[in-house]
Design a protein around this motif. Sequence first.
Motif, short mmCIF file in Angstrom:
data_model
loop_
_atom_site.label_atom_id
_atom_site.label_comp_id
_atom_site.label_asym_id
_atom_site.label_seq_id
_atom_site.Cartn_x
_atom_site.Cartn_y
_atom_site.Cartn_z
N TRP A 77 38.87 33.54 -63.32
CA TRP A 77 37.69 32.66 -63.45
C TRP A 77 36.44 33.52 -63.64
CZ3 TRP A 77 32.90 31.55 -61.70
CH2 TRP A 77 32.39 30.28 -61.93
N SER A 83 34.04 33.70 -66.84
CA SER A 83 32.62 33.40 -66.58
C SER A 83 31.73 34.49 -67.18
CB SER A 83 32.39 33.28 -65.07
OG SER A 83 31.02 33.18 -64.79
N TRP A 98 28.96 34.07 -70.07
CA TRP A 98 27.57 34.48 -69.85
C TRP A 98 27.07 35.46 -70.90
CZ3 TRP A 98 23.42 33.12 -67.17
CH2 TRP A 98 23.58 32.26 -66.09
N PHE A 102 38.06 27.11 -67.09
CA PHE A 102 37.26 27.00 -65.86
C PHE A 102 37.87 25.91 -64.96
CE2 PHE A 102 33.79 28.89 -68.48
CZ PHE A 102 33.53 29.97 -67.66
N THR A 145 29.39 25.37 -58.08
CA THR A 145 29.79 25.30 -59.48
C THR A 145 29.53 23.91 -60.05
OG1 THR A 145 31.52 26.87 -58.92
CG2 THR A 145 31.68 25.83 -61.05
N HIS A 201 29.57 39.09 -59.92
CA HIS A 201 30.89 38.92 -60.53
C HIS A 201 31.85 40.08 -60.26
CE1 HIS A 201 28.93 35.66 -62.63
NE2 HIS A 201 30.07 35.32 -63.20
N THR A 222 26.30 23.45 -62.64
CA THR A 222 26.65 23.23 -64.06
C THR A 222 26.32 21.80 -64.50
OG1 THR A 222 28.93 22.77 -63.40
CG2 THR A 222 28.47 24.99 -64.17
#
Lengths: 126, 375
Positions: B68, B72, B76, B91, B210, B31, B214
């Motif tokens: 984003w 995220s 998390w 998102f 993604t 990230h 997900t």
Amino acid sequence: MLNILKKYILLFTLVPLLLLAVSSSYYRFMVTKDFLVSYEAFCDPITTENCYVSSYYDESCDCEVIYEYKYIEKKANHYKEQMTLCGSDTQLDPMECEAVNFCADYEADCTVTYCDTTEDPSLCAR
Amino acid sequence: MYCYLFEAPKYLIYYSNFRELDGYTLLYYSHIPTAVITLIVGMFLLFNARKSISAKLLFLISIFFSGWIFISLIAWTNINADLILSIWPLFGIFQAFISILSIYFVYTFINKEDVSLLVKTSFILLLAPVLLFAHTNLSVSGFNITDCDAFGYEGLVYKLYYTFLGLLSMVWIAILLIREYQTASEKFKKQIVLIGSGIEFFLLSFFITTFVVTYLAGIKVLPDSGYEMYGLFGMTVFMTFVSISIVKFKTFNVGVATSTSLVIALALITASKYTFSENRFDLILTTVTLILVAIAGYILIHSVRKEIAQRVKLQTLTMELEKANVRLKTLDKQKSEFVSIASHQLRSPLTSIRGYASMLSEGSFVLFQKKPKNP
């Protein structure tokens, strides 16, 4: 004027829409708490309840602890109210709060899910 | 309302024991450096090519992508269900914006001018559903505080729609680039390949990973969405390609200092992997990557500097030639003036001299000058 409008049409339309989307999401989820919340709730395998079974590792006894549970899904604002009855809205385990372990009569959206032995019996307590 | 099984993070996103949990090992590495590199490239372009629409759009893409990544990280690491759920619709919004801005970027990159009103209207129409339904149950309707996520409550139609925008942008961009490639110059063809493959790879890895990860986490096939972290590296690849394009082809007309800074930033970010490497294999891999980045960066900077030096030398020579040319013109003018003056000044006495000379040669001058004899 028309030329400016044409040039910045994306800015004039998308920025307000973006702000609207962000603020309405904030209002719905943070302020009114208009959403469903689901969690593992206390389940008594001795009674008629058909509980899910799972385990976790407990460092204090250096052993696997087996526990039973059922799924409850209810409105977040109801959950919050009921948790305050147990004296806490922070990180209290729902299993330790009697008020959130069943669906009250006034909770139309509340559902309890028990283990379905026809799907995967290994997940169920019996 | 909190996820009761998890530890609360510090400073909104910092979770000190992240390595103890499955799937979290790559969390900060995937990230933070990705967001940093994206923002660095975006800001460099914005400040060095302010007049370029493509640079502005790339900056906007970097902002949405970093946004984003930030949400995220919150999703998390944070345990506040209300907070996570209030940012959850972002998102889809950010992904939709990234898709449309990518198309817009490619349009302006090719044509070097803004798109038409018709294209802008189509962008608005494509984005409007995502923005209008973001706060509704179509987007997300609930939260699981045991697992601490909302994957099971995401609306499939809404999710499919913004993923479709990602796929649409890939196809749209491919068509634009292929059409332009056929008529472009050799130099621009290379830029098209570099920027095109970079952006396509980014969109493919980001949207497919993604969505698939997900969705599978939502139906409990996967325990969590940990694999989506791998999709973020696509942006690093894209930004690397943009940097190479800047350095190699002077795309966006960014100077050599900026190009050097970009390569240094890339090397620094690659080196940051050392802080997350846990085993020998990781260390070796990081070292090899760093060496490759350093070599490639050195070659690129060296070639750019050489080219810039040649260009400067050429410019100096041109300036000297221009000066010499001006001097020559002045001298030429002076010569013409001299000749003109000299010609004028000399012609007048010469004419009379020639007249007398002519008279003398004919003997008529002598006759007139002699006094007549007295008889």
